[in-house]
Scaffold this motif. Structure first.
Motif, PDB file in Angstrom:
ATOM      1  N   ALA A 138       9.069  -1.778   0.304  1.00 46.08           N
ATOM      2  CA  ALA A 138      10.022  -2.639   1.009  1.00 46.08           C
ATOM      3  C   ALA A 138      10.075  -2.246   2.478  1.00 46.08           C
ATOM      4  O   ALA A 138      10.101  -1.074   2.808  1.00 46.08           O
ATOM      5  CB  ALA A 138      11.404  -2.493   0.392  1.00 46.08           C
ATOM      6  N   GLY A 139      10.113  -3.218   3.329  1.00 49.20           N
ATOM      7  CA  GLY A 139      10.224  -2.956   4.757  1.00 49.20           C
ATOM      8  C   GLY A 139      11.677  -2.895   5.191  1.00 49.20           C
ATOM      9  O   GLY A 139      12.544  -3.553   4.601  1.00 49.20           O
ATOM     10  N   LEU A 140      11.945  -2.146   6.225  1.00 47.19           N
ATOM     11  CA  LEU A 140      13.309  -1.963   6.717  1.00 47.19           C
ATOM     12  C   LEU A 140      13.958  -3.290   7.102  1.00 47.19           C
ATOM     13  O   LEU A 140      15.064  -3.597   6.656  1.00 47.19           O
ATOM     14  CB  LEU A 140      13.316  -1.008   7.927  1.00 47.19           C
ATOM     15  CG  LEU A 140      14.657  -0.789   8.611  1.00 47.19           C
ATOM     16  CD1 LEU A 140      15.644  -0.138   7.657  1.00 47.19           C
ATOM     17  CD2 LEU A 140      14.492   0.044   9.859  1.00 47.19           C
ATOM     18  N   ILE A 141      13.277  -4.080   7.883  1.00 46.65           N
ATOM     19  CA  ILE A 141      13.859  -5.326   8.387  1.00 46.65           C
ATOM     20  C   ILE A 141      14.132  -6.314   7.251  1.00 46.65           C
ATOM     21  O   ILE A 141      15.174  -6.963   7.225  1.00 46.65           O
ATOM     22  CB  ILE A 141      12.936  -5.979   9.449  1.00 46.65           C
ATOM     23  CG1 ILE A 141      12.658  -5.012  10.596  1.00 46.65           C
ATOM     24  CG2 ILE A 141      13.518  -7.296   9.944  1.00 46.65           C
ATOM     25  CD1 ILE A 141      13.891  -4.526  11.326  1.00 46.65           C
ATOM     26  N   ASP A 142      13.201  -6.419   6.325  1.00 48.22           N
ATOM     27  CA  ASP A 142      13.368  -7.368   5.218  1.00 48.22           C
ATOM     28  C   ASP A 142      14.372  -6.893   4.173  1.00 48.22           C
ATOM     29  O   ASP A 142      15.124  -7.692   3.621  1.00 48.22           O
ATOM     30  CB  ASP A 142      12.022  -7.617   4.527  1.00 48.22           C
ATOM     31  CG  ASP A 142      11.012  -8.274   5.451  1.00 48.22           C
ATOM     32  OD1 ASP A 142      11.438  -8.963   6.395  1.00 48.22           O
ATOM     33  OD2 ASP A 142       9.801  -8.079   5.237  1.00 48.22           O
ATOM     34  N   ALA A 143      14.373  -5.604   3.879  1.00 50.42           N
ATOM     35  CA  ALA A 143      15.150  -5.105   2.751  1.00 50.42           C
ATOM     36  C   ALA A 143      16.566  -4.655   3.109  1.00 50.42           C
ATOM     37  O   ALA A 143      17.427  -4.644   2.232  1.00 50.42           O
ATOM     38  CB  ALA A 143      14.408  -3.944   2.082  1.00 50.42           C
ATOM     39  N   LEU A 144      16.828  -4.296   4.361  1.00 53.60           N
ATOM     40  CA  LEU A 144      18.160  -3.784   4.702  1.00 53.60           C
ATOM     41  C   LEU A 144      19.275  -4.793   4.410  1.00 53.60           C
ATOM     42  O   LEU A 144      20.289  -4.404   3.814  1.00 53.60           O
ATOM     43  CB  LEU A 144      18.207  -3.304   6.154  1.00 53.60           C
ATOM     44  CG  LEU A 144      19.484  -2.551   6.527  1.00 53.60           C
ATOM     45  CD1 LEU A 144      19.676  -1.320   5.641  1.00 53.60           C
ATOM     46  CD2 LEU A 144      19.460  -2.156   7.985  1.00 53.60           C
ATOM     47  N   PRO A 145      19.124  -6.060   4.772  1.00 56.97           N
ATOM     48  CA  PRO A 145      20.200  -7.000   4.412  1.00 56.97           C
ATOM     49  C   PRO A 145      20.416  -7.103   2.897  1.00 56.97           C
ATOM     50  O   PRO A 145      21.539  -7.236   2.433  1.00 56.97           O
ATOM     51  CB  PRO A 145      19.712  -8.344   4.979  1.00 56.97           C
ATOM     52  CG  PRO A 145      18.746  -7.984   6.049  1.00 56.97           C
ATOM     53  CD  PRO A 145      18.097  -6.708   5.599  1.00 56.97           C
ATOM     54  N   VAL A 146      19.338  -7.018   2.156  1.00 55.00           N
ATOM     55  CA  VAL A 146      19.431  -7.063   0.695  1.00 55.00           C
ATOM     56  C   VAL A 146      20.070  -5.788   0.156  1.00 55.00           C
ATOM     57  O   VAL A 146      20.776  -5.819  -0.854  1.00 55.00           O
ATOM     58  CB  VAL A 146      18.027  -7.276   0.075  1.00 55.00           C
ATOM     59  CG1 VAL A 146      18.071  -7.233  -1.433  1.00 55.00           C
ATOM     60  CG2 VAL A 146      17.429  -8.583   0.564  1.00 55.00           C
ATOM     61  N   ALA A 147      19.883  -4.666   0.828  1.00 57.96           N
ATOM     62  CA  ALA A 147      20.440  -3.385   0.402  1.00 57.96           C
ATOM     63  C   ALA A 147      21.933  -3.286   0.693  1.00 57.96           C
ATOM     64  O   ALA A 147      22.689  -2.714  -0.086  1.00 57.96           O
ATOM     65  CB  ALA A 147      19.699  -2.241   1.091  1.00 57.96           C
ATOM     66  N   VAL A 148      22.363  -3.838   1.812  1.00 61.46           N
ATOM     67  CA  VAL A 148      23.757  -3.708   2.240  1.00 61.46           C
ATOM     68  C   VAL A 148      24.700  -4.501   1.334  1.00 61.46           C
ATOM     69  O   VAL A 148      25.809  -4.052   1.046  1.00 61.46           O
ATOM     70  CB  VAL A 148      23.897  -4.134   3.723  1.00 61.46           C
ATOM     71  CG1 VAL A 148      25.347  -4.265   4.136  1.00 61.46           C
ATOM     72  CG2 VAL A 148      23.171  -3.133   4.623  1.00 61.46           C
ATOM     73  N   VAL A 149      24.265  -5.645   0.863  1.00 60.64           N
ATOM     74  CA  VAL A 149      25.145  -6.511   0.067  1.00 60.64           C
ATOM     75  C   VAL A 149      25.631  -5.830  -1.220  1.00 60.64           C
ATOM     76  O   VAL A 149      26.839  -5.801  -1.476  1.00 60.64           O
ATOM     77  CB  VAL A 149      24.470  -7.875  -0.214  1.00 60.64           C
ATOM     78  CG1 VAL A 149      25.255  -8.683  -1.227  1.00 60.64           C
ATOM     79  CG2 VAL A 149      24.303  -8.646   1.083  1.00 60.64           C
ATOM     80  N   PRO A 150      24.749  -5.258  -2.064  1.00 55.71           N
ATOM     81  CA  PRO A 150      25.264  -4.590  -3.263  1.00 55.71           C
ATOM     82  C   PRO A 150      26.165  -3.390  -2.932  1.00 55.71           C
ATOM     83  O   PRO A 150      27.163  -3.162  -3.614  1.00 55.71           O
ATOM     84  CB  PRO A 150      24.010  -4.129  -4.007  1.00 55.71           C
ATOM     85  CG  PRO A 150      22.907  -4.932  -3.459  1.00 55.71           C
ATOM     86  CD  PRO A 150      23.293  -5.305  -2.063  1.00 55.71           C
ATOM     87  N   ALA A 151      25.827  -2.655  -1.888  1.00 60.55           N
ATOM     88  CA  ALA A 151      26.667  -1.519  -1.505  1.00 60.55           C
ATOM     89  C   ALA A 151      28.056  -2.007  -1.096  1.00 60.55           C
ATOM     90  O   ALA A 151      29.071  -1.416  -1.495  1.00 60.55           O
ATOM     91  CB  ALA A 151      26.008  -0.722  -0.374  1.00 60.55           C
ATOM     92  N   ALA A 152      28.116  -3.099  -0.335  1.00 59.06           N
ATOM     93  CA  ALA A 152      29.410  -3.654   0.066  1.00 59.06           C
ATOM     94  C   ALA A 152      30.184  -4.166  -1.141  1.00 59.06           C
ATOM     95  O   ALA A 152      31.404  -3.964  -1.252  1.00 59.06           O
ATOM     96  CB  ALA A 152      29.202  -4.778   1.082  1.00 59.06           C
ATOM     97  N   LEU A 153      29.478  -4.796  -2.067  1.00 60.41           N
ATOM     98  CA  LEU A 153      30.117  -5.300  -3.284  1.00 60.41           C
ATOM     99  C   LEU A 153      30.697  -4.152  -4.116  1.00 60.41           C
ATOM    100  O   LEU A 153      31.847  -4.209  -4.556  1.00 60.41           O
ATOM    101  CB  LEU A 153      29.102  -6.103  -4.105  1.00 60.41           C
ATOM    102  CG  LEU A 153      29.613  -6.708  -5.403  1.00 60.41           C
ATOM    103  CD1 LEU A 153      30.694  -7.747  -5.121  1.00 60.41           C
ATOM    104  CD2 LEU A 153      28.463  -7.346  -6.167  1.00 60.41           C
TER     105      LEU A 153
END
Length: 176
Positions: free
Chosen positions: A136-151
């Motif tokens: 996974a690349g940083l730019i592509d995956a970071l938005p996807v990573a932040v959402v579950p953590a915020a949830l």
């Protein structure tokens, strides 16, 4: 033993599941390191990646005792793993771990400052891991990573609020 004081059965389950998943993922890095579908080729297939990755997953065992220390140790261990071993697939375990840590920050932090420091650590964990993730690349995956953590952070806040209300009601019943 005093080191395990305050650790509950669910903490053991969480640490065991994440550690077992981490071992499996590191073994897959060793076995399938030359997979052409990866975003970046794996840097190493050394067996040392397996025990070193346990330093990333095991600290969550102590999340109830000092969540900020657990986040700090997890971030440091992840950074060391990334620096020592380079490009590997870590996202499959570190992203769920970051969500579990976000939940723990919401549940076990005492002050607003601790919440802010804990969430900053969770975000740092995600960024550090994604800078050298082979899948996974940083730019592509970071938005996807932040959402579950915020949830999970939000769920942790809801649970903590309910626990606090129950404790307050129990104290009122005792004092009346």
């Amino acid at each position: 033993m005093k080191i395990f004081q305050g650790v509950r059965p669910l903490d053991y389950v969480l640490a065991t599941v994440l550690s077992a998943a981490g071992v499996l993922l590191m073994l897959l890095n060793i076995i399938d390191g030359d997979d052409p579908s990866l975003v970046h080729p794996v840097s190493t297939t050394s067996w040392l990646i397996v025990p070193a990755f346990l330093l990333v997953t095991v600290p969550i065992l102590w999340r109830r005792r000092n969540v900020l220390a657990v986040v700090a140790v997890t971030v440091a261990a992840t950074a060391a793993h990334v620096l020592a071993f380079g490009w590997l697939t870590r996202c499959g375990v570190v992203l769920p771990l970051s969500a579990a840590l976000a939940y723990a920050v919401a549940r076990f932090s005492r002050t607003r400052r601790d919440h802010l420091l804990g969430l900053t650590g969770v975000l740092a964990l995600q960024v550090i891991m994604l800078t050298r993730d082979a899948s996974a690349g940083l730019i592509d995956a970071l938005p996807v990573a932040v959402v579950p953590a915020a949830l999970f952070y939000g769920i942790g806040l809801l649970v903590q609020n309910r626990v606090s209300k129950r404790q307050s009601a129990a104290v009122q019943r005792v004092t009346v």
